[in-house]
Design a protein around this motif. Structure first.
Motif, PDB file in Angstrom:
ATOM      1  N   GLY A  24      18.489  -4.933  29.903  1.00 52.46           N
ATOM      2  CA  GLY A  24      18.359  -4.328  28.592  1.00 52.46           C
ATOM      3  C   GLY A  24      19.700  -4.292  27.869  1.00 52.46           C
ATOM      4  N   PHE A  25      19.702  -3.667  26.718  1.00 48.40           N
ATOM      5  CA  PHE A  25      20.934  -3.596  25.933  1.00 48.40           C
ATOM      6  C   PHE A  25      21.993  -2.780  26.690  1.00 48.40           C
ATOM      7  N   PRO A  26      23.154  -3.350  26.931  1.00 47.53           N
ATOM      8  CA  PRO A  26      24.203  -2.650  27.686  1.00 47.53           C
ATOM      9  C   PRO A  26      24.925  -1.634  26.806  1.00 47.53           C
ATOM     10  N   ALA A  27      24.269  -0.525  26.535  1.00 45.77           N
ATOM     11  CA  ALA A  27      24.817   0.468  25.604  1.00 45.77           C
ATOM     12  C   ALA A  27      26.147   1.018  26.107  1.00 45.77           C
ATOM     13  N   PRO A  28      27.215   0.875  25.319  1.00 46.21           N
ATOM     14  CA  PRO A  28      28.511   1.441  25.717  1.00 46.21           C
ATOM     15  C   PRO A  28      28.454   2.968  25.694  1.00 46.21           C
ATOM     16  N   GLY A  29      29.267   3.567  26.505  1.00 47.49           N
ATOM     17  CA  GLY A  29      29.335   5.024  26.563  1.00 47.49           C
ATOM     18  C   GLY A  29      30.726   5.467  26.951  1.00 47.49           C
ATOM     19  N   LEU A  30      30.803   6.584  27.673  1.00 46.56           N
ATOM     20  CA  LEU A  30      32.103   7.118  28.077  1.00 46.56           C
ATOM     21  C   LEU A  30      32.849   6.179  29.007  1.00 46.56           C
ATOM     22  N   ASN A  31      32.099   5.242  29.634  1.00 43.38           N
ATOM     23  CA  ASN A  31      32.754   4.275  30.514  1.00 43.38           C
ATOM     24  C   ASN A  31      33.777   3.415  29.773  1.00 43.38           C
ATOM     25  N   GLU A  32      33.591   3.293  28.442  1.00 45.92           N
ATOM     26  CA  GLU A  32      34.524   2.491  27.654  1.00 45.92           C
ATOM     27  C   GLU A  32      35.904   3.144  27.566  1.00 45.92           C
ATOM     28  N   PHE A  33      35.994   4.413  27.937  1.00 47.78           N
ATOM     29  CA  PHE A  33      37.258   5.142  27.836  1.00 47.78           C
ATOM     30  C   PHE A  33      37.872   5.420  29.209  1.00 47.78           C
ATOM     31  N   ASP A  34      37.259   4.870  30.241  1.00 49.47           N
ATOM     32  CA  ASP A  34      37.775   5.018  31.601  1.00 49.47           C
ATOM     33  C   ASP A  34      38.406   3.710  32.054  1.00 49.47           C
ATOM     34  N   PHE A  35      39.565   3.823  32.679  1.00 51.03           N
ATOM     35  CA  PHE A  35      40.285   2.639  33.129  1.00 51.03           C
ATOM     36  C   PHE A  35      40.725   2.812  34.571  1.00 51.03           C
ATOM     37  N   LYS A  36      40.663   1.715  35.316  1.00 49.81           N
ATOM     38  CA  LYS A  36      41.155   1.737  36.681  1.00 49.81           C
ATOM     39  C   LYS A  36      42.674   1.886  36.660  1.00 49.81           C
ATOM     40  N   PRO A  37      43.234   2.638  37.590  1.00 53.66           N
ATOM     41  CA  PRO A  37      44.694   2.809  37.610  1.00 53.66           C
ATOM     42  C   PRO A  37      45.412   1.479  37.802  1.00 53.66           C
ATOM     43  N   ILE A  38      46.491   1.308  37.049  1.00 57.40           N
ATOM     44  CA  ILE A  38      47.342   0.141  37.259  1.00 57.40           C
ATOM     45  C   ILE A  38      48.114   0.301  38.555  1.00 57.40           C
ATOM     46  N   PHE A  39      48.598   1.527  38.765  1.00 53.62           N
ATOM     47  CA  PHE A  39      49.188   1.909  40.048  1.00 53.62           C
ATOM     48  C   PHE A  39      49.162   3.434  40.135  1.00 53.62           C
ATOM     49  N   THR A  40      49.428   3.954  41.302  1.00 59.12           N
ATOM     50  CA  THR A  40      49.399   5.394  41.547  1.00 59.12           C
ATOM     51  C   THR A  40      50.709   5.829  42.179  1.00 59.12           C
ATOM     52  N   VAL A  41      51.286   6.901  41.629  1.00 63.39           N
ATOM     53  CA  VAL A  41      52.535   7.444  42.162  1.00 63.39           C
ATOM     54  C   VAL A  41      52.352   8.935  42.397  1.00 63.39           C
ATOM     55  N   GLY A  42      52.507   9.356  43.634  1.00 60.56           N
ATOM     56  CA  GLY A  42      52.391  10.777  43.964  1.00 60.56           C
ATOM     57  C   GLY A  42      51.066  11.382  43.576  1.00 60.56           C
ATOM     58  N   GLY A  43      50.006  10.611  43.698  1.00 55.77           N
ATOM     59  CA  GLY A  43      48.675  11.105  43.355  1.00 55.77           C
ATOM     60  C   GLY A  43      48.356  11.043  41.869  1.00 55.77           C
ATOM     61  N   ILE A  44      49.287  10.569  41.060  1.00 61.52           N
ATOM     62  CA  ILE A  44      49.080  10.449  39.613  1.00 61.52           C
ATOM     63  C   ILE A  44      48.783   8.996  39.278  1.00 61.52           C
ATOM     64  N   ASP A  45      47.650   8.776  38.638  1.00 62.31           N
ATOM     65  CA  ASP A  45      47.245   7.424  38.267  1.00 62.31           C
ATOM     66  C   ASP A  45      47.913   7.010  36.962  1.00 62.31           C
ATOM     67  N   PHE A  46      48.512   5.841  36.962  1.00 59.29           N
ATOM     68  CA  PHE A  46      49.097   5.276  35.737  1.00 59.29           C
ATOM     69  C   PHE A  46      48.089   4.281  35.183  1.00 59.29           C
ATOM     70  N   THR A  47      47.545   4.575  33.996  1.00 57.37           N
ATOM     71  CA  THR A  47      46.451   3.784  33.439  1.00 57.37           C
ATOM     72  C   THR A  47      46.874   3.033  32.179  1.00 57.37           C
ATOM     73  N   LYS A  48      45.958   2.235  31.677  1.00 55.12           N
ATOM     74  CA  LYS A  48      46.213   1.437  30.477  1.00 55.12           C
ATOM     75  C   LYS A  48      46.599   2.295  29.277  1.00 55.12           C
ATOM     76  N   PRO A  49      45.892   3.411  28.964  1.00 51.90           N
ATOM     77  CA  PRO A  49      46.322   4.240  27.826  1.00 51.90           C
ATOM     78  C   PRO A  49      47.743   4.768  27.977  1.00 51.90           C
TER      79      PRO A  49
END
Length: 273
Positions: A24-49
């Motif tokens: 069906g239609f792949p309706a965008p949602g909140l997933n569009e604002f979630d990004f996988k971490p580029i890397f993690t330092v001390g438990g803190i995810d560094f993301t695209k934003p």
């Protein structure tokens, strides 16, 4: 199948209206604002934003450094552009809102204007394609800076008693209504102002980005050898129109954010509430 998976399927060209894969239609949602971490330092995810926000900050710093590091009487192209941008914020926002006493705050407000604007513009930059201000943490952080400046100037200018009066005690109001107005003014000036400042910038960028994504995905999804192609072309035109409109909104949100910040500073410097 999740919305994220459907969006990925659509981007791969396997999901179209009337196709035989049954998606069906792949309706965008909140997933569009979630990004996988580029890397993690001390438990803190560094993301695209976070990366984009750093890039935007560097762009502002590098541009104005290059424009004004060696200013000339007859400005070059970069200095001329820098002066136009600086004078726009100074004359159209700061001096109009605060007056002459606001000149010392021009550098901060110019930096804030261009930082917010460039973070918004990231939504239409290839490979970035995401408005950083649509993540609530960024407008909240900037709103906190404005709030701290507002509170500091209020109490520095008027002292504690005078500052509380400036924040909570409207002048020219009959005393018998003060027991209603004082709590409202206190709550409004101290809590509501930074909240609305942050939410206004966040909500506009969030909604604008989501609308563009919806119509962009719909254009691809409806692209098929059926009547859907007609609807898909209309959806594509709407997506282009929304992108053009978003350019205006991106500028206006930066303008409004700094204008409101200037109005709060002006209120802190006023002698009476």
């Amino acid at each position: 199948m999740s919305a994220a998976e459907l969006t990925f399927l659509a981007s791969e060209g396997n999901c179209h209206f009337g196709g035989d894969n049954g998606c069906g239609f792949p309706a965008p949602g909140l997933n569009e604002f979630d990004f996988k971490p580029i890397f993690t330092v001390g438990g803190i995810d560094f993301t695209k934003p976070m990366l984009l926000s750093i890039i935007c900050a560097l762009l502002v710093v590098v541009f104005f450094w290059a424009a004004f590091a060696k200013p000339k009487l007859l400005p070059g192209k970069m200095q001329l552009v820098g002066e136009i941008g600086y004078d726009f914020v100074k004359r159209s926002i700061v001096l109009e809102t605060i007056g002459k006493k606001g000149e010392k705050y021009v550098p901060m407000l110019v930096s804030m204007f261009f930082f917010v604007w460039i973070m918004n513009i990231m939504s239409i930059i290839p490979f970035a394609q995401f408005p950083v201000m649509s993540r609530i943490a960024f407008p909240v952080g900037l709103a906190i800076v404005v709030w701290i400046t507002y509170m500091t100037l209020t109490f520095k200018k008027h002292g504690f008693v005078g500052g509380m009066k400036n924040l909570c005690w409207p002048s020219g109001i009959p005393g018998w209504v003060m027991f209603i107005l004082v709590p409202i003014e206190f709550f409004s000036n101290i809590f509501v102002r930074p909240f609305t400042l942050a939410v206004r910038a966040f909500a506009n960028m969030f909604a604008g980005h989501l609308l563009i994504v919806v119509f962009s995905v719909a254009s691809w999804y409806l692209l098929s050898p059926t009547i859907g192609a007609l609807y898909g072309s209309v959806s594509f035109v709407v997506a282009v129109g929304l992108t053009a409109f978003e350019l205006l909104v991106q500028f206006l949100q930066a303008y409004i954010f700094v204008m409101l910040a200037s109005s709060y500073i002006a209120g802190a410097l006023e002698e009476a509430h």
